[in-house]
Write an enzyme that holds these catalytic residues in place. Structure first.
Site, short mmCIF file in Angstrom:
data_model
loop_
_atom_site.label_atom_id
_atom_site.label_comp_id
_atom_site.label_asym_id
_atom_site.label_seq_id
_atom_site.Cartn_x
_atom_site.Cartn_y
_atom_site.Cartn_z
N CYS A 169 28.11 35.15 65.78
CA CYS A 169 26.70 35.51 65.84
C CYS A 169 26.59 36.95 66.38
CB CYS A 169 25.95 34.53 66.75
SG CYS A 169 26.34 34.74 68.52
N CYS A 199 28.05 37.34 69.97
CA CYS A 199 29.51 37.29 70.00
C CYS A 199 30.13 38.51 69.33
CB CYS A 199 30.00 35.99 69.37
SG CYS A 199 29.57 34.54 70.35
N GLU A 201 33.67 32.28 71.52
CA GLU A 201 34.21 33.63 71.51
C GLU A 201 34.07 34.31 72.87
OE1 GLU A 201 32.03 32.20 69.31
OE2 GLU A 201 31.83 33.49 67.56
N HIS A 257 29.39 30.62 74.33
CA HIS A 257 29.96 30.45 72.99
C HIS A 257 31.47 30.56 73.11
CE1 HIS A 257 26.24 31.64 70.39
NE2 HIS A 257 25.87 31.00 71.49
#
Length: 153
Positions: free
Chosen positions: A85, A88, A57, A55
């Protein structure tokens, strides 16, 4: 940071997000800023890397830690185009930036207040200030466009 600064850096995160669909990834971008400079920038690369943890992040946090020579992102602000999410949010809490700014909410899996709020969970030892809604319309439009394109023949 001022609202103008937050918008400036979120625009940079949106630039990252716009690059993700080129390799089939959902358009999420992230930048980590400290002392008025981008110390890391990333976009989703799950499809590109075939890695469920890739992801924006997580990738930005990894690069920022390498660039700073340590895992604590002291004095940094993390800008991301979509509400983090749970995975993250956990990584962000571990990295301990000064604050988090996100654009669009994620009602299904957002972990900054939409579905759950890990940043204000009283059972966790770390709390990080979070601000949502910075350039939310632009970020949401980018997501809508991406998914509309994927559904069209």
């Amino acid at each position: 940071m001022s609202a103008a600064d937050d918008e400036r850096w979120m625009r940079r995160a949106l630039d990252e997000a716009r690059r993700a669909p080129a390799h089939g990834d959902v358009p999420v971008g992230c930048v980590v800023v400290r002392d008025g400079e981008v110390i890391a920038a990333a976009r989703n690369e799950r499809e590109l890397r075939q890695d469920p943890t890739a992801h924006a992040e997580v990738l930005a946090i990894r690069d920022a830690a390498i660039g700073l020579g340590g895992w604590r992102l002291v004095g940094a602000t993390l800008y991301v185009t979509l509400e983090p999410c749970p995975m993250c949010a956990g990584a962000i809490l571990q990295a301990r930036p000064e604050r988090v700014v996100y654009a669009a909410p994620e009602p299904v899996s957002g972990a900054a207040g939409s579905a759950v709020d890990l940043f204000r969970d009283p059972g966790l030892p770390t709390r990080i200030p979070v601000q949502g809604g910075v350039l939310a319309v632009e970020a949401a439009d980018l997501m809508r466009s991406f998914f509309a394109d994927r559904r069209s023949p």
